[in-house]
Write an enzyme that holds these catalytic residues in place. Structure first.
Site, PDB file in Angstrom:
ATOM      1  CG  HIS A 108      -6.819  -2.964   3.044  1.00  0.00           C
ATOM      2  ND1 HIS A 108      -6.100  -1.808   2.904  1.00  0.00           N
ATOM      3  CD2 HIS A 108      -8.022  -2.726   2.471  1.00  0.00           C
ATOM      4  CE1 HIS A 108      -6.831  -0.900   2.281  1.00  0.00           C
ATOM      5  NE2 HIS A 108      -8.005  -1.427   2.007  1.00  0.00           N
ATOM      6  N   GLY A 119     -15.085   3.235   4.039  1.00  0.00           N
ATOM      7  CA  GLY A 119     -13.720   3.663   3.719  1.00  0.00           C
ATOM      8  C   GLY A 119     -13.186   3.173   2.390  1.00  0.00           C
ATOM      9  CD  GLN A 120     -14.796  -0.569  -2.313  1.00  0.00           C
ATOM     10  OE1 GLN A 120     -15.911  -0.847  -1.860  1.00  0.00           O
ATOM     11  NE2 GLN A 120     -14.292  -1.152  -3.386  1.00  0.00           N
ATOM     12  CG  ASP A 174      -2.076   0.955   1.083  1.00  0.00           C
ATOM     13  OD1 ASP A 174      -3.222   0.498   0.956  1.00  0.00           O
ATOM     14  OD2 ASP A 174      -1.833   2.186   1.085  1.00  0.00           O
ATOM     15  CB  ILE A 175       0.787   4.288  -2.134  1.00  0.00           C
ATOM     16  CG1 ILE A 175       1.874   5.208  -2.677  1.00  0.00           C
ATOM     17  CG2 ILE A 175      -0.478   5.062  -1.802  1.00  0.00           C
ATOM     18  CD1 ILE A 175       1.552   5.800  -4.041  1.00  0.00           C
ATOM     19  CG  HIS A 209      -8.676  -3.192  -2.474  1.00  0.00           C
ATOM     20  ND1 HIS A 209      -9.613  -2.464  -3.168  1.00  0.00           N
ATOM     21  CD2 HIS A 209      -8.484  -2.543  -1.299  1.00  0.00           C
ATOM     22  CE1 HIS A 209      -9.970  -1.410  -2.446  1.00  0.00           C
ATOM     23  NE2 HIS A 209      -9.311  -1.439  -1.301  1.00  0.00           N
ATOM     24  CG  ASN A 211     -11.950  -0.785   4.047  1.00  0.00           C
ATOM     25  OD1 ASN A 211     -12.254  -1.260   5.134  1.00  0.00           O
ATOM     26  ND2 ASN A 211     -10.825  -0.115   3.857  1.00  0.00           N
TER      27      ASN A 211
HETATM   28  P1  5GP Z   1      -9.655   1.307   0.214  1.00  0.00           P
HETATM   29  O1  5GP Z   1      -9.666   2.651   0.892  1.00  0.00           O
HETATM   30  O2  5GP Z   1     -10.390   1.380  -1.106  1.00  0.00           O
HETATM   31  O3  5GP Z   1     -10.100   0.162   1.066  1.00  0.00           O
HETATM   32  O4  5GP Z   1      -8.138   0.994  -0.099  1.00  0.00           O
HETATM   33  C1  5GP Z   1      -7.440   1.570  -1.142  1.00  0.00           C
HETATM   34  C2  5GP Z   1      -5.990   1.568  -0.753  1.00  0.00           C
HETATM   35  O5  5GP Z   1      -5.230   1.835  -1.920  1.00  0.00           O
HETATM   36  C3  5GP Z   1      -5.611   2.665   0.262  1.00  0.00           C
HETATM   37  O6  5GP Z   1      -5.093   2.037   1.425  1.00  0.00           O
HETATM   38  C4  5GP Z   1      -4.568   3.507  -0.466  1.00  0.00           C
HETATM   39  O7  5GP Z   1      -3.506   3.921   0.374  1.00  0.00           O
HETATM   40  C5  5GP Z   1      -4.093   2.564  -1.571  1.00  0.00           C
HETATM   41  N1  5GP Z   1      -3.640   3.227  -2.774  1.00  0.00           N
HETATM   42  C6  5GP Z   1      -4.253   4.273  -3.398  1.00  0.00           C
HETATM   43  N2  5GP Z   1      -3.576   4.612  -4.501  1.00  0.00           N
HETATM   44  C7  5GP Z   1      -2.507   3.771  -4.570  1.00  0.00           C
HETATM   45  C8  5GP Z   1      -1.427   3.639  -5.501  1.00  0.00           C
HETATM   46  O8  5GP Z   1      -1.305   4.338  -6.510  1.00  0.00           O
HETATM   47  N3  5GP Z   1      -0.520   2.661  -5.239  1.00  0.00           N
HETATM   48  C9  5GP Z   1      -0.614   1.849  -4.144  1.00  0.00           C
HETATM   49  N4  5GP Z   1       0.347   0.934  -3.984  1.00  0.00           N
HETATM   50  N5  5GP Z   1      -1.614   1.940  -3.253  1.00  0.00           N
HETATM   51  C10 5GP Z   1      -2.548   2.884  -3.470  1.00  0.00           C
END
Ligand code: 5GP
Ligand code: ZN
Length: 119
Positions: free
Chosen positions: A107, A98-99, A35-36, A105, A92
């Site tokens: 986590h 929080g998605q 994760d970034i 995906h 999520n």
């Molecule tokens: P969500 O919030 O949808 O459950 O998770 C999305 C995740 O993607 C977040 O934890 C966010 O930090 C990660 N993310 C968003 N953009 C990027 C990216 O460009 N590269 C990577 N490696 N992770 C990303």
């Protein structure tokens, strides 16, 4: 068509290589990358190569692919050596939970104490 790459999807672009990521594992059906914006010492995202907007849509369309994602989550945890201390696998689902990226995906979080219930 269900599962086809979406031009406007960030994670489809990581699957295709158009956007770089720190990839830790790949299979025929999944990609796992860091994760970034990590929220724990181990914070890896495991995604199906196929595009589905969330885990529910993925499970309905391709239940075997859910198993692939969960198996890879366990492999990631073992490779990062957080399987012994415990780790959390989170999907999520929906903006209210929080998605932010609407490509299913998991986590994989570990390497620190994890509170229950989560916030
Ligand atoms: P969500 O919030 O949808 O459950 O998770 C999305 C995740 O993607 C977040 O934890 C966010 O930090 C990660 N993310 C968003 N953009 C990027 C990216 O460009 N590269 C990577 N490696 N992770 C990303
Ligand atoms: Zn996608």
């Amino acid at each position: 068509m269900a599962g086809e790459p979406q031009a406007d999807c960030l994670f489809c672009k990581i699957v295709s290589g158009d956007i770089p990521a720190t990839i830790v594992r790949e299979t025929d059906t999944t990609v796992a990358f860091r994760d970034i914006n990590p929220q724990a010492p181990t914070h890896v995202l495991v995604i199906p190569r196929a595009h589905y907007p969330d885990a529910a849509a993925l499970a309905t369309a391709e239940p075997g692919l859910v198993a692939d994602v969960l198996r890879e989550a366990a492999e990631v945890a073992a490779e990062d050596k957080v399987d012994g201390t415990g780790y959390r696998v989170v999907f999520n689902t929906g903006a209210g939970a929080g998605q932010t990226v609407f490509h299913a995906h998991a986590h994989v979080l570990g390497g620190r104490g994890l509170e229950w219930p989560p916030g």
